[in-house]
Design a protein around this motif. Structure first.
Motif, PDB file in Angstrom:
ATOM      1  N   VAL A 353       0.824  -1.215   0.000  1.00 27.06           N
ATOM      2  CA  VAL A 353       0.000   0.000   0.000  1.00 27.06           C
ATOM      3  C   VAL A 353       0.861   1.269   0.000  1.00 27.06           C
ATOM      4  N   ALA A 354       1.941   1.269   0.754  1.00 22.21           N
ATOM      5  CA  ALA A 354       2.800   2.459   0.811  1.00 22.21           C
ATOM      6  C   ALA A 354       3.398   2.737  -0.570  1.00 22.21           C
ATOM      7  N   TYR A 355       3.886   1.693  -1.209  1.00 26.74           N
ATOM      8  CA  TYR A 355       4.476   1.875  -2.537  1.00 26.74           C
ATOM      9  C   TYR A 355       3.395   2.306  -3.546  1.00 26.74           C
ATOM     10  N   ALA A 356       2.208   1.740  -3.431  1.00 28.39           N
ATOM     11  CA  ALA A 356       1.104   2.163  -4.298  1.00 28.39           C
ATOM     12  C   ALA A 356       0.816   3.650  -4.073  1.00 28.39           C
ATOM     13  N   GLY A 357       0.889   4.082  -2.820  1.00 28.48           N
ATOM     14  CA  GLY A 357       0.669   5.497  -2.500  1.00 28.48           C
ATOM     15  C   GLY A 357       1.735   6.380  -3.131  1.00 28.48           C
ATOM     16  N   PHE A 358       2.967   5.897  -3.092  1.00 25.92           N
ATOM     17  CA  PHE A 358       4.041   6.658  -3.745  1.00 25.92           C
ATOM     18  C   PHE A 358       3.760   6.817  -5.237  1.00 25.92           C
ATOM     19  N   LEU A 359       3.408   5.706  -5.913  1.00 25.02           N
ATOM     20  CA  LEU A 359       3.162   5.765  -7.363  1.00 25.02           C
ATOM     21  C   LEU A 359       2.052   6.755  -7.675  1.00 25.02           C
ATOM     22  N   SER A 360       1.014   6.743  -6.844  1.00 20.82           N
ATOM     23  CA  SER A 360      -0.122   7.613  -7.091  1.00 20.82           C
ATOM     24  C   SER A 360       0.257   9.086  -6.885  1.00 20.82           C
ATOM     25  N   MET A 361       0.982   9.359  -5.808  1.00 16.17           N
ATOM     26  CA  MET A 361       1.357  10.754  -5.532  1.00 16.17           C
ATOM     27  C   MET A 361       2.374  11.254  -6.567  1.00 16.17           C
ATOM     28  N   HIS A 362       3.252  10.343  -6.989  1.00 19.33           N
ATOM     29  CA  HIS A 362       4.279  10.735  -7.949  1.00 19.33           C
ATOM     30  C   HIS A 362       3.669  11.174  -9.281  1.00 19.33           C
ATOM     31  N   LYS A 363       2.572  10.513  -9.654  1.00 16.09           N
ATOM     32  CA  LYS A 363       1.897  10.893 -10.908  1.00 16.09           C
ATOM     33  C   LYS A 363       1.494  12.359 -10.867  1.00 16.09           C
ATOM     34  N   LYS A 364       1.071  12.823  -9.672  1.00 16.21           N
ATOM     35  CA  LYS A 364       0.567  14.197  -9.564  1.00 16.21           C
ATOM     36  C   LYS A 364       1.660  15.196  -9.213  1.00 16.21           C
ATOM     37  N   MET A 365       2.756  14.716  -8.628  1.00 16.08           N
ATOM     38  CA  MET A 365       3.775  15.654  -8.126  1.00 16.08           C
ATOM     39  C   MET A 365       5.165  15.311  -8.652  1.00 16.08           C
ATOM     40  N   GLN A 366       5.212  14.874  -9.918  1.00 21.92           N
ATOM     41  CA  GLN A 366       6.478  14.456 -10.514  1.00 21.92           C
ATOM     42  C   GLN A 366       7.596  15.445 -10.314  1.00 21.92           C
ATOM     43  N   HIS A 367       7.247  16.709 -10.525  1.00 24.03           N
ATOM     44  CA  HIS A 367       8.278  17.729 -10.492  1.00 24.03           C
ATOM     45  C   HIS A 367       8.889  17.853  -9.096  1.00 24.03           C
ATOM     46  N   GLU A 368       8.001  17.977  -8.088  1.00 21.75           N
ATOM     47  CA  GLU A 368       8.480  18.140  -6.701  1.00 21.75           C
ATOM     48  C   GLU A 368       9.291  16.947  -6.226  1.00 21.75           C
ATOM     49  N   MET A 369       8.992  15.754  -6.740  1.00 24.71           N
ATOM     50  CA  MET A 369       9.610  14.550  -6.186  1.00 24.71           C
ATOM     51  C   MET A 369      10.787  14.044  -7.008  1.00 24.71           C
ATOM     52  N   LYS A 370      11.197  14.825  -8.021  1.00 27.16           N
ATOM     53  CA  LYS A 370      12.055  14.210  -9.028  1.00 27.16           C
ATOM     54  C   LYS A 370      13.417  13.726  -8.526  1.00 27.16           C
ATOM     55  N   ASP A 371      14.046  14.449  -7.600  1.00 27.30           N
ATOM     56  CA  ASP A 371      15.338  13.931  -7.131  1.00 27.30           C
ATOM     57  C   ASP A 371      15.332  13.681  -5.625  1.00 27.30           C
ATOM     58  N   LYS A 372      14.188  13.317  -5.119  1.00 22.55           N
ATOM     59  CA  LYS A 372      14.055  13.114  -3.674  1.00 22.55           C
ATOM     60  C   LYS A 372      14.403  11.681  -3.268  1.00 22.55           C
ATOM     61  N   THR A 373      14.664  11.520  -1.966  1.00 22.48           N
ATOM     62  CA  THR A 373      14.871  10.179  -1.417  1.00 22.48           C
ATOM     63  C   THR A 373      13.582   9.744  -0.732  1.00 22.48           C
ATOM     64  N   ILE A 374      13.095   8.586  -1.153  1.00 26.30           N
ATOM     65  CA  ILE A 374      11.767   8.136  -0.728  1.00 26.30           C
ATOM     66  C   ILE A 374      11.872   6.755  -0.090  1.00 26.30           C
ATOM     67  N   VAL A 375      11.334   6.637   1.112  1.00 23.53           N
ATOM     68  CA  VAL A 375      11.279   5.322   1.760  1.00 23.53           C
ATOM     69  C   VAL A 375       9.829   4.858   1.783  1.00 23.53           C
TER      70      VAL A 375
END
Ligand SMILES: *Cc1c(COP(=O)(O)O)cnc(C)c1O
Length: 389
Positions: A353-375
């Protein structure tokens, strides 16, 4: 050594002394019955922890004993929980970005989920109390975990199980000799029955989403930071069921900030299934209270908690870290589960579920998350619930 100062109610702020809490059958606020939070004496902890030694020794659950409310360290009940790998999987990085994705694989705990962190502490506290039977309500993993740790410690275990619990998990409880009471209703009703039983049976010790469990659970946050050589990730994605894991991660990070080991919070992102989203709904509607959902519907049974006990804690974790709340469909959850499995990491649906949440948020916030570290926390092993495979 116990560095607990006092307990404070999440809802009304009333404080309770450690002695008062020790004598409670059910660890909730005496005034309003809400969840209570543990407060530590950080000044003393700071004197106990030698920062250099702390930073050099390998991350394991009990390395962080100074932050855990245990009276006698020689009597802890441990089956090797925690110390789980933080796996960097380059193939999970979305195309066109340089984000780093790290998966904290909690499925490799002794009973296959992160619940073992909380159970190790709860069963240790049960031993301190001298009571003979642990009682809890569980959708599966917590029951399996407490059943195993009780059996290991030589205590009895009684589990109230809602009807939708996966049969593998119930088998796991049975194998460890737990007494199983199947209920007709949902998780909240099972919990009510467990609390009622404990009130009328003095030799029992209630476990579940109460303060000792989140205290034990917070070691997952220490480990993440420790495994990143005390760098703080930009985001941590966390599934929310009862909210104890999310609150535990927040507490762990708060502890490390309070003694000066890290200097900032990551953004915590809570993820729920669309059919059971009370915390995310509260976050989106800017509400400071949580409205329960009756008969939640999701294949992610481990997070199917319509009236989350630690929901206010989870919501506070999002708000205080300027984080986010995300909801995902069952379809997205299964897709994420399959994708992780194709990279060698097998989780049950709730574990993805956490990884699914990341994929979903990334679709909407690609720019903000582009070089971030994500756990992303992968919370439970795939063998526990192989839905659709
Ligand atoms: C318990 C559980 C969760 C949810 O944790 P809470 O502390 O209830 O929010 C998520 N995933 C798995 C596999 C679990 O067992």
């Amino acid at each position: 050594m116990v560095y607990v100062k006092q307990f404070r109610c999440f809802n009304c702020g009333r404080t309770h002394s450690p002695e008062a809490v020790r004598d409670m059958a059910i660890m909730r606020c005496m005034d309003c019955n809400s969840a209570i939070d543990v407060e530590y004496d950080y000044g003393s902890i700071k004197k106990t922890i030698l920062k250099d030694d702390f930073m050099r020794s390998a991350p394991t659950h009990w390395k962080y004993w100074a932050f855990l409310p245990v009276n006698d360290l020689s009597k802890i009940i441990s089956m090797g929980e925690g110390g789980t790998p933080l796996l960097e999987v380059a193939r999970l990085t979305p195309a066109g970005t340089s984000a780093r994705i790290l998966i904290k694989n909690e499925g490799v705990n002794p009973t296959g989920s992160f619940k073992d962190r909380g159970s190790a502490l709860e069963v240790t506290k049960a031993m301190e109390s001298g009571k003979g039977t642990l009682v809890l309500a569980s959708t599966g993993n917590m029951g399996a975990s407490v059943a195993a740790y009780s059996a290991f410690a030589g205590l009895r275990c009684r589990v109230y199980v809602p009807e939708f619990a996966s049969s593998q998990k119930v088998s796991q409880m049975k194998a460890h000799g737990a007494e199983i009471i199947r209920t007709n209703g949902d998780y909240s009703q099972a919990m009510q029955m467990a609390e009622d039983y404990v009130r009328s049976h003095p030799d029992t010790f209630l476990t579940g989403d109460y303060p000792w469990r989140s205290e034990g659970t917070k070691t997952v946050a220490y480990e993440i930071v420790d495994q990143m050589y005390f760098h703080v990730p930009d985001y941590i994605f966390i599934p929310i069921g009862n909210g104890t894991l999310m609150w535990g991660v927040y507490e762990g990070l708060r502890d490390l900030i309070s003694i000066g080991i890290i200097d900032r919070m990551p953004q915590l992102v809570g993820v729920q299934a669309q059919g059971c989203n009370p915390v995310v709904h509260a976050w989106e509607s800017k509400s400071h209270s949580i409205t329960a959902i009756h008969n939640p519907q999701t294949i992610a049974t481990a997070i199917s908690c319509g009236d989350p006990i630690q929901g206010l804690g989870a919501l506070a974790a999002i708000i205080n870290t300027r984080g986010n709340g995300v909801e995902v469909t069952d379809e997205e959850i299964l897709k994420a589960r399959d994708e992780l499995a194709l990279c060698g990491i097998f989780t049950e649906p709730s574990g993805a579920v956490a990884y699914a949440g990341f994929l979903s948020m990334h679709k909407k916030m690609q720019h903000e998350m582009k070089d971030k570290t994500i756990v992303c926390l992968a919370t439970g092993h795939g063998l526990k619930d192989m839905y659709g495979l």
